[in-house]
Design a protein around this motif. Structure first.
Motif, PDB file in Angstrom:
ATOM      1  N   UNK A 110       0.883  -1.248   0.056  1.00 18.24           N
ATOM      2  CA  UNK A 110       0.140   0.130   0.030  1.00 18.24           C
ATOM      3  C   UNK A 110       0.754   1.341   0.054  1.00 18.24           C
ATOM      4  N   UNK A 111       2.296   0.936  -0.238  1.00 18.50           N
ATOM      5  CA  UNK A 111       3.158   2.297   0.351  1.00 18.50           C
ATOM      6  C   UNK A 111       3.443   2.745  -1.232  1.00 18.50           C
ATOM      7  N   UNK A 112       4.006   4.209  -1.299  1.00 17.09           N
ATOM      8  CA  UNK A 112       4.656   4.596  -2.296  1.00 17.09           C
ATOM      9  C   UNK A 112       5.521   5.913  -1.834  1.00 17.09           C
ATOM     10  N   UNK A 113       6.516   6.266  -2.522  1.00 19.23           N
ATOM     11  CA  UNK A 113       7.254   7.362  -2.435  1.00 19.23           C
ATOM     12  C   UNK A 113       6.630   8.728  -2.606  1.00 19.23           C
ATOM     13  N   UNK A 114       6.457   9.662  -1.909  1.00 19.49           N
ATOM     14  CA  UNK A 114       5.634  10.613  -2.326  1.00 19.49           C
ATOM     15  C   UNK A 114       6.503  11.504  -3.339  1.00 19.49           C
ATOM     16  N   UNK A 115       5.740  12.240  -4.150  1.00 21.52           N
ATOM     17  CA  UNK A 115       6.054  12.811  -5.381  1.00 21.52           C
ATOM     18  C   UNK A 115       7.208  13.923  -4.890  1.00 21.52           C
ATOM     19  N   UNK A 116       8.372  13.758  -5.813  1.00 20.08           N
ATOM     20  CA  UNK A 116       9.275  14.615  -5.324  1.00 20.08           C
ATOM     21  C   UNK A 116      10.349  14.143  -4.311  1.00 20.08           C
ATOM     22  N   UNK A 117      10.095  12.925  -3.903  1.00 15.21           N
ATOM     23  CA  UNK A 117      10.873  12.220  -2.805  1.00 15.21           C
ATOM     24  C   UNK A 117      10.434  12.312  -1.432  1.00 15.21           C
ATOM     25  N   UNK A 118      11.328  11.617  -0.554  1.00 12.16           N
ATOM     26  CA  UNK A 118      10.816  11.660   0.987  1.00 12.16           C
ATOM     27  C   UNK A 118      11.315  12.878   1.662  1.00 12.16           C
ATOM     28  N   UNK A 119      10.287  13.322   2.440  1.00 13.25           N
ATOM     29  CA  UNK A 119      10.638  14.562   3.255  1.00 13.25           C
ATOM     30  C   UNK A 119      11.912  14.358   4.198  1.00 13.25           C
ATOM     31  N   UNK A 120      12.750  15.407   4.513  1.00 13.62           N
ATOM     32  CA  UNK A 120      14.059  15.096   5.383  1.00 13.62           C
ATOM     33  C   UNK A 120      14.019  15.490   6.618  1.00 13.62           C
ATOM     34  N   UNK A 121      14.428  14.947   7.519  1.00 16.93           N
ATOM     35  CA  UNK A 121      14.691  15.299   8.958  1.00 16.93           C
ATOM     36  C   UNK A 121      15.996  15.372   9.490  1.00 16.93           C
ATOM     37  N   UNK A 122      16.620  16.255   9.626  1.00 17.36           N
ATOM     38  CA  UNK A 122      17.943  16.507  10.126  1.00 17.36           C
ATOM     39  C   UNK A 122      17.911  16.749  11.718  1.00 17.36           C
ATOM     40  N   UNK A 123      18.497  15.540  12.230  1.00 22.82           N
ATOM     41  CA  UNK A 123      18.129  15.231  13.568  1.00 22.82           C
ATOM     42  C   UNK A 123      19.511  15.489  14.449  1.00 22.82           C
ATOM     43  N   UNK A 124      19.553  16.259  15.272  1.00 20.16           N
ATOM     44  CA  UNK A 124      20.803  16.694  16.202  1.00 20.16           C
ATOM     45  C   UNK A 124      20.363  16.145  17.438  1.00 20.16           C
ATOM     46  N   UNK A 125      21.147  15.036  17.938  1.00 21.41           N
ATOM     47  CA  UNK A 125      20.973  14.553  19.358  1.00 21.41           C
ATOM     48  C   UNK A 125      21.886  15.394  20.061  1.00 21.41           C
ATOM     49  N   UNK A 126      21.068  15.517  21.618  1.00 14.87           N
ATOM     50  CA  UNK A 126      21.647  16.311  22.561  1.00 14.87           C
ATOM     51  C   UNK A 126      22.723  15.730  23.380  1.00 14.87           C
ATOM     52  N   UNK A 127      23.611  16.432  23.940  1.00 13.70           N
ATOM     53  CA  UNK A 127      24.727  15.999  24.462  1.00 13.70           C
ATOM     54  C   UNK A 127      25.482  17.034  25.285  1.00 13.70           C
ATOM     55  N   UNK A 128      24.586  17.857  26.006  1.00  9.50           N
ATOM     56  CA  UNK A 128      25.185  19.061  26.632  1.00  9.50           C
ATOM     57  C   UNK A 128      26.263  19.697  26.099  1.00  9.50           C
ATOM     58  N   UNK A 146      10.232   5.111   9.569  1.00  6.67           N
ATOM     59  CA  UNK A 146       8.979   4.214   9.185  1.00  6.67           C
ATOM     60  C   UNK A 146       7.905   5.036   8.716  1.00  6.67           C
ATOM     61  N   UNK A 147       7.733   6.151   9.200  1.00  6.16           N
ATOM     62  CA  UNK A 147       6.717   7.035   8.864  1.00  6.16           C
ATOM     63  C   UNK A 147       6.809   7.818   7.637  1.00  6.16           C
ATOM     64  N   UNK A 148       7.824   7.587   6.932  1.00  6.01           N
ATOM     65  CA  UNK A 148       8.242   8.011   5.369  1.00  6.01           C
ATOM     66  C   UNK A 148       9.109   9.349   5.463  1.00  6.01           C
ATOM     67  N   UNK A 149       9.998   9.476   6.355  1.00  3.79           N
ATOM     68  CA  UNK A 149      11.045  10.575   6.338  1.00  3.79           C
ATOM     69  C   UNK A 149      12.254   9.755   6.444  1.00  3.79           C
ATOM     70  N   UNK A 150      13.338  10.622   5.386  1.00  6.26           N
ATOM     71  CA  UNK A 150      14.632  10.301   5.460  1.00  6.26           C
ATOM     72  C   UNK A 150      15.221  11.052   6.863  1.00  6.26           C
ATOM     73  N   UNK A 151      15.825  10.406   7.743  1.00  6.39           N
ATOM     74  CA  UNK A 151      16.440  10.785   8.912  1.00  6.39           C
ATOM     75  C   UNK A 151      17.924  10.979   8.519  1.00  6.39           C
ATOM     76  N   UNK A 152      18.607  12.234   8.732  1.00  7.76           N
ATOM     77  CA  UNK A 152      19.844  12.268   8.743  1.00  7.76           C
ATOM     78  C   UNK A 152      20.435  12.659  10.138  1.00  7.76           C
TER      79      UNK A 152
END
Length: 354
Positions: A110-128, A146-152
């Motif tokens: 039932x899945x498909x890639x969104x038109x134009x590609x996956x949205x991107x989340x640049x994630x910055x992990x905390x570390x003090x 899993x929800x359809x985002x590329x996570x960087x």
């Protein structure tokens, strides 16, 4: 089968032949097999649900007839890449890694890639602001992908080798790197989001509020560092005020996280440095600001809840698009933030903003 394998198999049978149990007549216990081998049934992935149903139910097998939907979402693959190499003050170089988690369509009818590609989340992990353990949030990255985002999930220069503004500059570089490599990761360069927790929240606010303005860095300058939205989880926003609200640690000493971040000085003795490192200093009514979601726990023992209140009040006064959610009994990164509900709040918000 090779001759060598035949020899090994024969030797094994000779030694263990007495151990082989009598063969059970399985065919008498299950549905009879076809008289002749069956032809294959060509079934493209998108037609999987139409594959013939079997009514076979062996005695004692429990049938669950109301479980026919997958809620894990997309499959996820990941790879580690180097997105930048920085020269440090002592002349040495530091490679900056990024872990890229990408949704997949394999066996997802039932899945498909969104038109134009996956949205991107640049994630910055905390570390003090010290050295990050980026992979320790891999469960988050997988759930997000899993929800359809590329996570960087990026690693920045930590404050022990490069104080402010190194972290925000690395974050901007990571955004531009993902845009340069949009085709490689099948992502949409026009739908980029920043998400960070704790010191990572501070970093994404700084990078998201300034975008292509200073402080900046030229690497991958052909692409923009502007983003569509910012998710700030319990990030510090005003170093000078942190010690005036309840906390489990000192936030003014030169060796505290905020002191190291502004150059190893006492925060209260150098308010100007703290002001330069404050996200609010880069907000103004006439400069666009990405929509921002703030989430903070009412029992945060490390970053006082008031830090997010100050940011929210400033953004509201400037008529910015900002949403503030208090997880009333959550602490710093736990008792609420490690929940599907917290993630779903972010996903629902992003769906509106993207």
């Amino acid at each position: 089968m090779s001759d060598d394998l035949n020899i090994v198999t024969d030797q094994w049978l000779t030694i263990h032949s007495d151990d082989i149990r009598p063969e059970i007549d399985v065919d008498s216990l299950v549905e009879p097999a076809s008289v002749e081998p069956l032809a294959t049934i060509p079934t493209p992935i998108e037609q999987t649900k139409n594959f013939p149903h079997t009514d076979e139910v062996p005695d004692g097998c429990t049938v669950i007839s109301d479980l026919d939907e997958d809620d894990f979402g997309y499959s996820v693959s990941f790879e580690e890449v180097t997105y930048a190499t920085r020269t440090l003050a002592d002349g040495t170089s530091m490679d900056l890694p990024m872990w890229v988690f990408t949704p997949g369509l394999d066996n997802a009818p039932e899945s498909h890639m969104p038109e134009g590609g996956w949205p991107v989340i640049v994630f910055v992990r905390g570390s003090a602001f010290h050295e990050q353990n980026v992979p320790d949030y891999s469960n988050y990255y997988v759930r997000i992908a899993e929800k359809g985002y590329v996570v960087a999930a990026m690693k920045y220069r930590h404050s022990d080798v490069a104080p402010f503004p190194a972290q925000m500059l690395d974050c901007k570089t990571a955004v531009r790197f993902m845009r340069v490599n949009a085709e490689r990761f099948h992502c949409n360069k026009d739908r980029v989001v920043l998400w960070g927790d704790s010191s990572g929240g501070h970093t994404v606010l700084m990078a998201g509020f300034t975008g292509d303005r200073e402080p900046d860095t030229p690497l991958y300058g052909e692409e923009s560092a502007e983003v569509k939205a910012i998710v700030d989880w319990y990030g510090p926003t005003d170093f000078v005020k942190m010690n005036f609200y309840a906390s489990s640690q000192n936030h003014s000493a030169p060796e505290c996280p905020e002191g190291v971040e502004i150059g190893g000085v006492d925060v209260l003795e150098y308010p100007d440095r703290s002001r330069v490192a404050s996200p609010m200093s880069y907000l103004s009514a006439d400069v666009p600001t990405p929509p921002t979601l703030i989430m903070h726990g009412g029992r945060d023992q490390l970053v006082p809840f008031n830090q997010s209140c100050r940011l929210y009040a400033t953004m509201k006064a400037l008529d910015k698009d900002v949403t503030f959610l208090k997880l009333d009994n959550a602490c710093h990164a736990c008792y609420g933030f490690r929940s599907a509900r917290a993630l779903n709040i972010v996903f629902d918000w992003l769906e509106q903003k993207l």
